[in-house]
Design a protein around this motif. Structure first.
Motif, PDB file in Angstrom:
ATOM      1  N   LEU A  41       0.857  -1.188   0.000  1.00  0.00           N
ATOM      2  CA  LEU A  41       0.000   0.000   0.000  1.00  0.00           C
ATOM      3  C   LEU A  41       0.891   1.234   0.000  1.00  0.00           C
ATOM      4  CD1 LEU A  41      -2.876   1.330   0.328  1.00  0.00           C
ATOM      5  CD2 LEU A  41      -2.434   1.293   2.799  1.00  0.00           C
ATOM      6  N   PRO A  97      -2.363   0.045  -4.724  1.00  0.00           N
ATOM      7  CA  PRO A  97      -3.438   0.717  -4.000  1.00  0.00           C
ATOM      8  C   PRO A  97      -2.849   1.909  -3.257  1.00  0.00           C
ATOM      9  CG  PRO A  97      -2.793  -1.279  -2.849  1.00  0.00           C
ATOM     10  CD  PRO A  97      -2.051  -1.281  -4.153  1.00  0.00           C
ATOM     11  N   SER A 118      -9.044  -5.494  -0.570  1.00  0.00           N
ATOM     12  CA  SER A 118      -9.756  -5.231  -1.827  1.00  0.00           C
ATOM     13  C   SER A 118     -10.488  -3.897  -1.820  1.00  0.00           C
ATOM     14  CB  SER A 118     -10.751  -6.362  -2.113  1.00  0.00           C
ATOM     15  OG  SER A 118     -11.758  -6.403  -1.114  1.00  0.00           O
ATOM     16  N   ASN A 168      -8.019  -1.947  -3.620  1.00  0.00           N
ATOM     17  CA  ASN A 168      -7.191  -2.721  -4.540  1.00  0.00           C
ATOM     18  C   ASN A 168      -7.995  -3.381  -5.652  1.00  0.00           C
ATOM     19  OD1 ASN A 168      -4.615  -3.467  -5.237  1.00  0.00           O
ATOM     20  ND2 ASN A 168      -4.569  -5.302  -3.969  1.00  0.00           N
ATOM     21  N   LEU A 218      -7.998   0.472  -9.990  1.00  0.00           N
ATOM     22  CA  LEU A 218      -6.647   0.558 -10.523  1.00  0.00           C
ATOM     23  C   LEU A 218      -6.641   0.843 -12.018  1.00  0.00           C
ATOM     24  CD1 LEU A 218      -4.979  -2.402  -8.584  1.00  0.00           C
ATOM     25  CD2 LEU A 218      -4.938   0.025  -8.017  1.00  0.00           C
TER      26      LEU A 218
END
Length: 387
Positions: free
Chosen positions: A283, A306, A345, A348, A353
């Motif tokens: 992250l 992310p 998630s 992410n 993305l």
């Protein structure tokens, strides 16, 4: 390089650049901007000369990807370094008035010398990277001078470029309507599969948080360290970067980091080492109080990471609302980190993305940015000839 970006599209234009430390591989957003932009302009019939600062680059003149870099002396003191270097650069230019068509100044501090550049007869282009007087490191007098630099630059430049829409809107509201948005950009990298840097710093792939930037108060790394300290996790926190000038803040930040298990201070990293750290991060976090348009955030997006960023205007130009937290709110940041660990998630998803990646290929593409910059040079030179 796009097939549309060729020398044949433009008449030759001679540009000299002030307001940055130099390149390659010098820490700082403006330096990264210049390192990416000017070699591309050199391929578009621009004869580019960079006036760099001794101490950050070689002391001897050199060439980097078609760009001439001329180092000039300046005192290494953060409060006067930029303005002294700009003044020395203007003096250097005063004896070479016929050698250049455009003087391009980056940032509002160096823009204090905008009236002198105009008086010398140069076509003046200024790129505003943001209201630097909002940075926490400056005292009242420095903030006053930075505001003055912003005003003088807006008044005397033939053409003003803003690196974010927020900065453009501020300048239009305060000074003049003809401000052009040309953002920072990013080159889409390939994933770096080696892990030498991870081994060096005791890291495991996809099991660390990552932040990148200079160790200055407005980056908010002190908030990030305290938010991390509240977590119960085996993930590590990696902070990549260092201070240009060692000071009380950078020393206290490193001292606090050393007191907390799991915080890793890598110092300034570049090239493959930096690519490895991005490629394997779980992250990316940017807790800044102030940014122009952060290249490190664009880099994180380019590595398909992310992200979790403070909700300042510059970050909101890149991040989605669900990827932000209130700037300066340590408790909120800690809670968002804990929530991410429980449900990765949430930040992410492929949809999130992919949406951001598409913007990198269009709006934040350095080739597109270079093409627009040359067009603005031509516009500035044409407008000045009619004055």
């Amino acid at each position: 390089m796009s097939r549309f970006l060729t020398k044949n599209n433009f008449k030759e234009i001679r540009v000299v650049v002030l307001g940055q430390r130099g390149f390659p591989n010098v820490q700082g957003g403006i330096e990264r901007h210049c390192q990416e932009l000017y070699p591309r302009l050199a391929k578009l019939n621009c004869d580019v000369t960079i006036l760099a600062r001794k101490g950050y680059v070689s002391n001897q003149q050199y060439e980097y990807k078609g760009v001439k870099v001329i180092p000039l002396w300046t005192p290494r003191k953060k409060s006067i370094e930029a303005i002294f270097h700009t003044a020395i650069g203007i003096l250097w230019l005063s004896r070479r008035r016929k050698d250049y068509d455009i003087v391009h100044i980056h940032a509002i501090g160096p823009s204090l010398l905008a009236p002198v550049a105009r008086w010398l007869g140069f076509v003046l282009v200024i790129t505003d990277h943001g209201p630097d007087y909002k940075r926490k490191k400056w005292g009242p007098f420095a903030r006053f001078m930075l505001r003055l630099g912003e005003r003088l630059g807006a008044r005397h430049a033939h053409l003003i470029i803003a690196v974010s829409k927020n900065i453009r809107d501020i300048l239009i509201e305060k000074y003049r309507p003809d401000v052009y948005y040309v953002p920072n950009g990013i080159s889409i990298p390939g994933q770096v599969l080696t892990t030498l840097s991870l081994s060096r710093f005791g890291l495991e792939p996809a099991r660390y948080f990552m932040a990148v930037g200079r160790l200055v108060p407005e980056k908010g790394f002190h908030d990030l360290i305290e938010a991390y300290a509240k977590l119960n996790t085996d993930w590590k926190l990696v902070i990549v970067g260092d201070a240009d000038h060692k000071d009380k803040y950078s020393r206290s930040l490193k001292k606090r980091a050393a007191q907390i298990d799991g915080v890793v201070m890598t110092g300034f990293q570049k090239g493959r080492a930096l690519g490895e750290l991005y490629s394997n991060s779980g992250l990316f976090i940017l807790p800044s109080y102030y940014e122009g348009l952060p290249i490190v955030l664009l880099e994180a997006v380019s590595y398909n990471l992310p992200i979790l960023v403070s909700d300042i205007p510059a970050n909101r130009e890149v991040a989605l609302p669900e990827e932000t937290f209130p700037a300066g709110n340590v408790e909120a940041l800690s809670q968002r980190l804990a929530a991410f660990l429980k449900n990765p998630s949430s930040l992410n998803s492929p949809l999130i993305l992919d949406k951001k990646k598409q913007r990198l290929e269009t709006e934040f593409n350095w080739d597109v940015i270079a093409l627009e910059t040359v067009r603005l040079y031509q516009k500035a030179a044409g407008a000045s000839s009619s004055l």
